[in-house]
Design a protein around this motif. Structure first.
Motif, PDB file in Angstrom:
ATOM      1  N   ILE A 118      30.973  43.586  38.612  1.00 54.92           N
ATOM      2  CA  ILE A 118      31.031  45.053  38.559  1.00 54.92           C
ATOM      3  C   ILE A 118      32.302  45.562  39.239  1.00 54.92           C
ATOM      4  O   ILE A 118      32.649  45.128  40.330  1.00 54.92           O
ATOM      5  CB  ILE A 118      29.775  45.666  39.213  1.00 54.92           C
ATOM      6  N   SER A 119      32.980  46.461  38.569  1.00 57.40           N
ATOM      7  CA  SER A 119      34.205  47.144  39.034  1.00 57.40           C
ATOM      8  C   SER A 119      35.450  46.261  39.060  1.00 57.40           C
ATOM      9  O   SER A 119      36.506  46.718  39.477  1.00 57.40           O
ATOM     10  CB  SER A 119      34.010  47.788  40.415  1.00 57.40           C
ATOM     11  N   CYS A 120      35.351  45.018  38.627  1.00 57.14           N
ATOM     12  CA  CYS A 120      36.500  44.101  38.711  1.00 57.14           C
ATOM     13  C   CYS A 120      37.428  44.153  37.503  1.00 57.14           C
ATOM     14  O   CYS A 120      38.474  43.524  37.511  1.00 57.14           O
ATOM     15  CB  CYS A 120      36.010  42.666  38.917  1.00 57.14           C
ATOM     16  N   GLY A 121      37.068  44.889  36.481  1.00 50.28           N
ATOM     17  CA  GLY A 121      37.918  45.001  35.300  1.00 50.28           C
ATOM     18  C   GLY A 121      38.864  46.185  35.433  1.00 50.28           C
ATOM     19  O   GLY A 121      39.713  46.227  36.322  1.00 50.28           O
ATOM     20  N   VAL A 122      38.665  47.184  34.576  1.00 52.55           N
ATOM     21  CA  VAL A 122      39.548  48.346  34.575  1.00 52.55           C
ATOM     22  C   VAL A 122      39.442  49.168  35.861  1.00 52.55           C
ATOM     23  O   VAL A 122      40.341  49.954  36.154  1.00 52.55           O
ATOM     24  CB  VAL A 122      39.309  49.257  33.342  1.00 52.55           C
ATOM     25  N   TYR A 123      38.366  48.971  36.640  1.00 53.87           N
ATOM     26  CA  TYR A 123      38.230  49.692  37.910  1.00 53.87           C
ATOM     27  C   TYR A 123      38.970  48.990  39.043  1.00 53.87           C
ATOM     28  O   TYR A 123      39.000  49.465  40.169  1.00 53.87           O
ATOM     29  CB  TYR A 123      36.768  49.907  38.260  1.00 53.87           C
ATOM     30  N   ARG A 124      39.573  47.843  38.756  1.00 58.32           N
ATOM     31  CA  ARG A 124      40.548  47.136  39.591  1.00 58.32           C
ATOM     32  C   ARG A 124      40.085  46.731  40.997  1.00 58.32           C
ATOM     33  O   ARG A 124      40.881  46.658  41.930  1.00 58.32           O
ATOM     34  CB  ARG A 124      41.834  47.947  39.693  1.00 58.32           C
ATOM     35  N   TYR A 125      38.800  46.478  41.150  1.00 59.80           N
ATOM     36  CA  TYR A 125      38.328  46.010  42.454  1.00 59.80           C
ATOM     37  C   TYR A 125      38.796  44.580  42.645  1.00 59.80           C
ATOM     38  O   TYR A 125      38.608  43.748  41.763  1.00 59.80           O
ATOM     39  CB  TYR A 125      36.799  46.067  42.521  1.00 59.80           C
ATOM     40  N   PRO A 126      39.421  44.242  43.781  1.00 56.41           N
ATOM     41  CA  PRO A 126      39.854  42.864  44.021  1.00 56.41           C
ATOM     42  C   PRO A 126      38.642  41.915  44.056  1.00 56.41           C
ATOM     43  O   PRO A 126      37.618  42.226  44.669  1.00 56.41           O
ATOM     44  CB  PRO A 126      40.528  42.929  45.390  1.00 56.41           C
ATOM     45  N   HIS A 127      38.771  40.787  43.383  1.00 59.96           N
ATOM     46  CA  HIS A 127      37.641  39.867  43.258  1.00 59.96           C
ATOM     47  C   HIS A 127      37.106  39.383  44.594  1.00 59.96           C
ATOM     48  O   HIS A 127      35.890  39.278  44.767  1.00 59.96           O
ATOM     49  CB  HIS A 127      38.014  38.673  42.370  1.00 59.96           C
ATOM     50  N   ASP A 128      37.990  39.086  45.547  1.00 61.08           N
ATOM     51  CA  ASP A 128      37.488  38.565  46.823  1.00 61.08           C
ATOM     52  C   ASP A 128      36.624  39.601  47.539  1.00 61.08           C
ATOM     53  O   ASP A 128      35.553  39.280  48.068  1.00 61.08           O
ATOM     54  CB  ASP A 128      38.627  38.067  47.711  1.00 61.08           C
ATOM     55  N   GLU A 129      37.034  40.854  47.526  1.00 57.28           N
ATOM     56  CA  GLU A 129      36.244  41.910  48.160  1.00 57.28           C
ATOM     57  C   GLU A 129      34.954  42.167  47.387  1.00 57.28           C
ATOM     58  O   GLU A 129      33.881  42.300  47.981  1.00 57.28           O
ATOM     59  CB  GLU A 129      37.048  43.210  48.242  1.00 57.28           C
ATOM     60  N   ALA A 130      35.053  42.241  46.059  1.00 55.86           N
ATOM     61  CA  ALA A 130      33.877  42.521  45.228  1.00 55.86           C
ATOM     62  C   ALA A 130      32.849  41.401  45.333  1.00 55.86           C
ATOM     63  O   ALA A 130      31.643  41.661  45.402  1.00 55.86           O
ATOM     64  CB  ALA A 130      34.295  42.713  43.772  1.00 55.86           C
ATOM     65  N   THR A 131      33.323  40.158  45.359  1.00 55.78           N
ATOM     66  CA  THR A 131      32.416  39.018  45.456  1.00 55.78           C
ATOM     67  C   THR A 131      31.649  39.058  46.765  1.00 55.78           C
ATOM     68  O   THR A 131      30.430  38.855  46.788  1.00 55.78           O
ATOM     69  CB  THR A 131      33.200  37.694  45.366  1.00 55.78           C
ATOM     70  N   GLU A 132      32.346  39.302  47.856  1.00 52.93           N
ATOM     71  CA  GLU A 132      31.679  39.342  49.154  1.00 52.93           C
ATOM     72  C   GLU A 132      30.617  40.435  49.183  1.00 52.93           C
ATOM     73  O   GLU A 132      29.487  40.214  49.636  1.00 52.93           O
ATOM     74  CB  GLU A 132      32.684  39.541  50.279  1.00 52.93           C
TER      75      GLU A 132
END
Length: 178
Positions: A118-132
């Motif tokens: 969620i939010s990791c595509g066009v919403y550009r959330y960095p994967h490391d932060e989003a994963t945590e």
């Protein structure tokens, strides 16, 4: 148990798949567009009938459930994640998107749920932060009777999530499938 794997979420036979939607719930790009395409036109018709306030059917961080129509899952939980660097308090909102999806699933008696990033595509959330955020939120909400899967579309996204998952101290609740 939480599982991280690669795959196409539109092919998941889980009780429910989660859609990384926008606030209108009328489809968009990325996983949202793929889910709407695979579910067929009845999903759009269903979403158009949902209550809205000034074009918003689902606020950021909240979740709504619909039938899955042509998908192999029974339901779709639509949740809206924050836009990184734009939406205020994005960490809290992203955690809320996961938490509220799990609350909706629990109310429906769901036994297994599949999430995208969620939010990791066009919403550009960095994967490391989003994963945590995703893994910690789901681990806190973990119930013995619910299997949580993260179904990631590409190898590079999977690798980023795998690497972050390995650095977190969440015990044996996370299984990585390659």
């Amino acid at each position: 148990m939480i599982i991280i794997e690669t795959g196409d979420i539109t092919h998941c036979p889980d009780d429910v798949i989660v859609n990384a939607a926008n606030t209108s719930l009328l489809g968009g790009g990325g996983v949202d567009g793929a889910i709407h395409d695979a579910a067929g036109p009845k999903l759009l018709q269903y979403c158009q009938k949902m209550a809205e306030t000034e074009g918003v059917r689902c606020p950021i961080g909240d979740a709504r459930i619909t039938p899955a129509f042509n998908l192999p899952s029974r339901h779709i939980i639509h949740t809206v994640g924050p836009r990184h660097g734009i939406d205020v308090d994005s960490h809290r909102l992203l955690a809320s998107a996961y938490r509220n999806s799990l609350i909706v699933a629990k109310k429906q008696g769901i036994k297994n749920i599949a999430f995208p990033a969620i939010s990791c595509g066009v919403y550009r959330y960095p994967h490391d932060e989003a994963t945590e955020i995703a893994l910690r939120t789901c681990a806190e909400s973990d119930r013995q009777d619910l299997q949580i899967r993260f179904v990631l579309f590409s190898a590079d996204v999977f690798e980023a999530w795998q690497n972050t998952a390995r650095t977190l101290e969440l015990g044996s609740c996370v299984v990585v499938k390659s």
